[in-house]
Design an enzyme around this catalytic site. Structure first.
Site, short mmCIF file in Angstrom:
data_model
loop_
_atom_site.label_atom_id
_atom_site.label_comp_id
_atom_site.label_asym_id
_atom_site.label_seq_id
_atom_site.Cartn_x
_atom_site.Cartn_y
_atom_site.Cartn_z
N GLU A 77 -20.60 2.96 22.02
CA GLU A 77 -20.12 1.55 22.49
C GLU A 77 -18.62 1.22 21.86
O GLU A 77 -17.83 0.95 22.37
CB GLU A 77 -20.89 0.28 22.46
CG GLU A 77 -22.34 0.72 23.30
CD GLU A 77 -23.42 1.35 22.60
OE1 GLU A 77 -24.32 1.48 23.23
OE2 GLU A 77 -23.27 1.86 21.41
N HIS A 131 -32.74 -6.93 22.85
CA HIS A 131 -31.84 -6.57 23.72
C HIS A 131 -31.40 -7.93 24.52
O HIS A 131 -30.59 -8.06 25.46
CB HIS A 131 -32.51 -5.68 24.86
CG HIS A 131 -32.55 -4.39 24.65
ND1 HIS A 131 -33.09 -3.94 23.23
CD2 HIS A 131 -32.15 -3.12 25.09
CE1 HIS A 131 -33.18 -2.21 23.40
NE2 HIS A 131 -32.49 -2.16 24.37
N HIS A 133 -3.85 3.33 -4.75
CA HIS A 133 -4.14 2.73 -3.18
C HIS A 133 -3.13 1.61 -2.95
O HIS A 133 -2.66 1.64 -1.77
CB HIS A 133 -5.70 2.59 -3.09
CG HIS A 133 -5.83 1.97 -1.74
ND1 HIS A 133 -5.84 1.07 -1.28
CD2 HIS A 133 -6.27 2.96 -0.86
CE1 HIS A 133 -6.39 0.88 0.12
NE2 HIS A 133 -6.56 2.17 0.40
N HIS A 145 0.82 -1.10 -0.11
CA HIS A 145 -0.10 0.28 -0.11
C HIS A 145 0.95 1.16 0.01
O HIS A 145 1.19 1.88 1.25
CB HIS A 145 -1.06 0.20 1.17
CG HIS A 145 -2.06 -1.06 0.98
ND1 HIS A 145 -1.88 -2.29 1.40
CD2 HIS A 145 -3.15 -1.09 0.89
CE1 HIS A 145 -3.01 -3.18 1.18
NE2 HIS A 145 -3.81 -1.90 0.86
#
Length: 707
Positions: free
Chosen positions: A437, A501, A291, A43
């Site tokens: 989170e 949940h 890239h 890279h």
């Protein structure tokens, strides 16, 4: 993207970079091309474009000692766009880090065996993405955005230490955190979360350098991103400095000036937006083709003297230009050591505490910290009792720094006695992460990475939401970072919030993750044992998984010190009687397994019970111990209100979930899905009645889900 508007400060006009700077940039770019060409890949594009940023940082701005990468008060550098690792390795090489030799660089991202016939493989420290185990690499990066969050954690650690130990005239903690990011990192959700937290906390010891080349792996940035990045960063509470030309002859001087200014700005972190060209000067410049991949001989030849083609070399001018950094770094550390000596004479108590933190030598002996805690006589939810243990430890471990993703009260943690960490009180040890989170876990990794053992980060939220945090938990495990994650409201016992949940499958992810302890204690006694196990795990993160509600049935025979074994025998039939069934369980489900065993024994189905709070630890025990615990029962059956996957290692059947949960009370849910005592007894008897396999524990197991 902030290219032509919203400039806070411009570094466009300035003196030309020195000839030494320009030569260094050329040498770095040429060597990166060589590294990509040696294995026909890598890279290199971003690394080539960022060469002026690297020279500015490593030659003009950062404080570090190449001969001691672990100098405690060094500035920290994080390469968030970790695919550009070749640039970091080259900078460690030319800055004088002895371990980063040219021979090592020649193995960059190498997968070639020494001898294919024998299967012996080379190893290298120049990995495809930077890893923390290599001296000079502060954190492991690669998954985009993680490094930005890690850098925020490093900045929190430095700020907290400075607020705790610095005294007028003796500022012994002054490390500044520099993080380089590309376009991709800034798009990741974890980076957005972390930059918001950094701005809210006013971390002015953090500088984020944006390699703004407007290219991602797939193509132009405009395909996927149209916001004004500068305006967004300012809105998040950051200073913004623009460098409009990060490529040409003025680049190094402009970038260095911007970085010096960034360090002087107070009250906010600083975002330095540097316009660069990916693969600058090569045939792939400015395109997504740069890239990753390799480069042509013509790309490399432009950096060689006329008529002379060399590879894997650094000019004598650049070597000499950077050689003085070794002496400079040693002098910086010597002066700092002298300051510590003076500090020790004036503030001996603080100096002793700081020395302990620097050495990572905090007394975390579980016997000293946990041995005196008594369990309650009444039934208590493990999440509730965990809050008692946590606050006891916070009072006894100054290195512990904790934070929650908004559910601090629901997880039964407390912050009154230990202070909130914020822009006004950086000595506080409780961080309010907000509903973020992923960043919470990744930032905690950065805190842990500041120096091995210097901090013990703790996070807390509902277990379900550690699914959001999963990539960062994985990075902590991969990086050997001790972080303790408190995951409450586990299983279908979470209750009326319903299946959204109730993490019936999430344990499988974390139990499968290498170098992670997933511990599910059944009662307060085992909660103490879970913490003891986590404190002993010096290079391993831990998830302590806790129930929302108190149990319906009490347990006898649990043992805090046996938790570290991972699993142990909770009950056996009477002496001399051979059990037909072994029930293995943990957490809030162990109560039902124990109650079911009592009833089965009364009915003549001899049953023993094993508490297995941590499978990872159990599998580390000697085989003889494992066989003793599992015994030779004909039927080894797990009981847990999760989708059963990993239990197949030990069991020939499982009483388990095969669906998502339901919105009802915990009591109703265990009954609805046949996970209560009645359900366990019914399913075990049915399994025994229909069993014709005559298999034994340790032999080939007919693993069947008991519905």
């Amino acid at each position: 993207m902030g290219d032509k508007k919203g400039f806070d400060n411009l570094h466009q006009i300035g003196p030309c970079s020195s000839m030494e700077d320009l030569q260094a940039v050329r040498d770095i770019r040429k060597l990166i091309i060589d590294l990509c060409r040696q294995n026909n890949g890598g890279h290199g594009g971003s690394a080539i474009g960022m060469a002026p940023i690297a020279v500015s940082l490593w030659r003009h701005v950062m404080r570090y000692n190449p001969l001691n990468p672990e100098w405690f008060d060094r500035d920290r550098f994080v390469l968030s766009n970790g695919h550009a690792a070749a640039l970091l390795y080259v900078m460690l090489h030319i800055s004088g880090y002895p371990h980063m030799s040219m021979d090592e660089l020649k193995m960059y991202a190498s997968t070639k065996p020494v001898d294919r016939a024998t299967g012996n493989w080379k190893s290298t420290i120049c990995l495809g993405h930077p890893e923390i185990h290599v001296p000079g690499v502060e954190v492991t990066t690669g998954p985009l955005g993680q490094g930005i969050a890690n850098a925020v954690g490093l900045a929190i650690a430095s700020r907290n230490l400075a607020a705790t130990f610095n005294k007028p005239g003796h500022e012994v903690i002054g490390s500044h955190i520099y993080c380089v990011t590309g376009d991709g990192c800034l798009q990741e959700g974890v980076a957005c979360e972390a930059t918001a937290i950094a701005g809210n906390l006013g971390l002015d010891n953090l500088t984020l350098i944006y390699d703004n080349n407007q290219i991602t792996c797939d193509g132009p940035l405009e395909w996927t991103m149209s916001e004004d990045t500068n305006a967004k960063m300012k809105a998040l509470g950051w200073h913004v400095i623009d460098v409009l030309d990060g490529d040409g002859e003025l680049a190094v001087s402009r970038i260095a000036a911007a970085l010096v200014e960034a360090k002087s700005l107070k009250g906010k972190p600083t975002f330095v937006n540097v316009r660069t060209t990916i693969g600058y000067g090569t045939s792939k410049a400015g395109s997504a083709m740069s890239h990753h991949g390799t480069y042509t001989e013509e790309d490399a030849a432009q950096y060689c003297p006329a008529g002379e083609f060399t590879t894997h070399t650094i000019s004598s001018a650049t070597k000499n230009y950077f050689a003085e950094l070794v002496t400079k770094g040693s002098d910086l550390e010597t002066k700092w050591n002298d300051l510590i000596t003076q500090y020790s004479m004036i503030h001996p108590g603080l100096a002793a505490a700081l020395d302990q933190r620097m050495r990572g030598a905090a007394d975390l002996h579980p016997g000293n910290l946990l041995g005196s805690i008594n369990v309650p006589d009444s039934l208590m939810a493990t999440r509730q009792f965990n809050g008692i243990v946590f606050n006891h430890l916070m009072s006894g471990i100054p290195a512990m720094i904790a934070g929650g993703a908004d559910l601090w009260n629901a997880t039964n943690m407390s912050d009154a006695a230990h202070g909130i960490f914020d822009r006004c009180r950086p000595s506080g040890r409780v961080i309010r992460y907000g509903i973020r989170e992923h960043a919470m876990a990744a930032i905690s990794n950065g805190i842990a990475a500041y120096q091995q053992g210097c901090f013990l980060p703790v996070t807390a939220t509902f277990f379900m939401f550690y699914l959001y945090a999963g990539p960062a938990v994985r990075m902590g495990a991969l990086s050997d970072l001790r972080v303790v994650h408190i995951a409450t409201h586990d299983s279908i016992g979470e209750g009326q919030n319903g299946p959204t949940h109730q993490p019936v499958e999430l344990d499988s992810l974390y139990r499968a993750m290498p170098n992670l302890l997933y511990i599910r204690p059944a009662d307060p006694e085992e909660v103490i044992g879970a913490w003891a196990t986590a404190l002993e795990a010096e290079r391993t993160p831990t998830i302590i998984s806790l129930a929302r509600d108190p149990p319906l049935h009490g347990l006898s025979g649990t043992d805090r010190w046996k938790v570290r074994m991972g699993g142990y025998v909770l009950s056996e039939p009477k002496a001399g009687q051979k059990a037909l069934v072994t029930l293995i369980s943990c957490g809030s489900d162990l109560q039902f397994a124990a109650e079911a065993a009592l009833r089965l024994n009364e009915e003549g189905v001899l049953t023993r019970v094993v508490s297995m709070p941590c499978i990872e630890r159990f599998e580390k025990q000697p085989l003889e111990y494992q066989e003793e615990v599992l015994s030779s029962s004909r039927h080894v059956i797990s009981v847990e209100a999760y989708v059963s996957t990993i239990w197949a290692r030990f069991c020939n059947a499982s009483v388990a979930m095969d669906s998502f949960g339901y919105s009802g009370s915990s009591t109703e849910n265990f009954a609805r899905f046949g996970m209560d005592s009645d359900g366990v007894v019914r399913k075990v008897k049915a399994f025994i009645k229909g069993d014709t396999s005559h298999t034994k524990a340790g032999a080939f197991r007919m693993w069947r889900l008991l519905k």
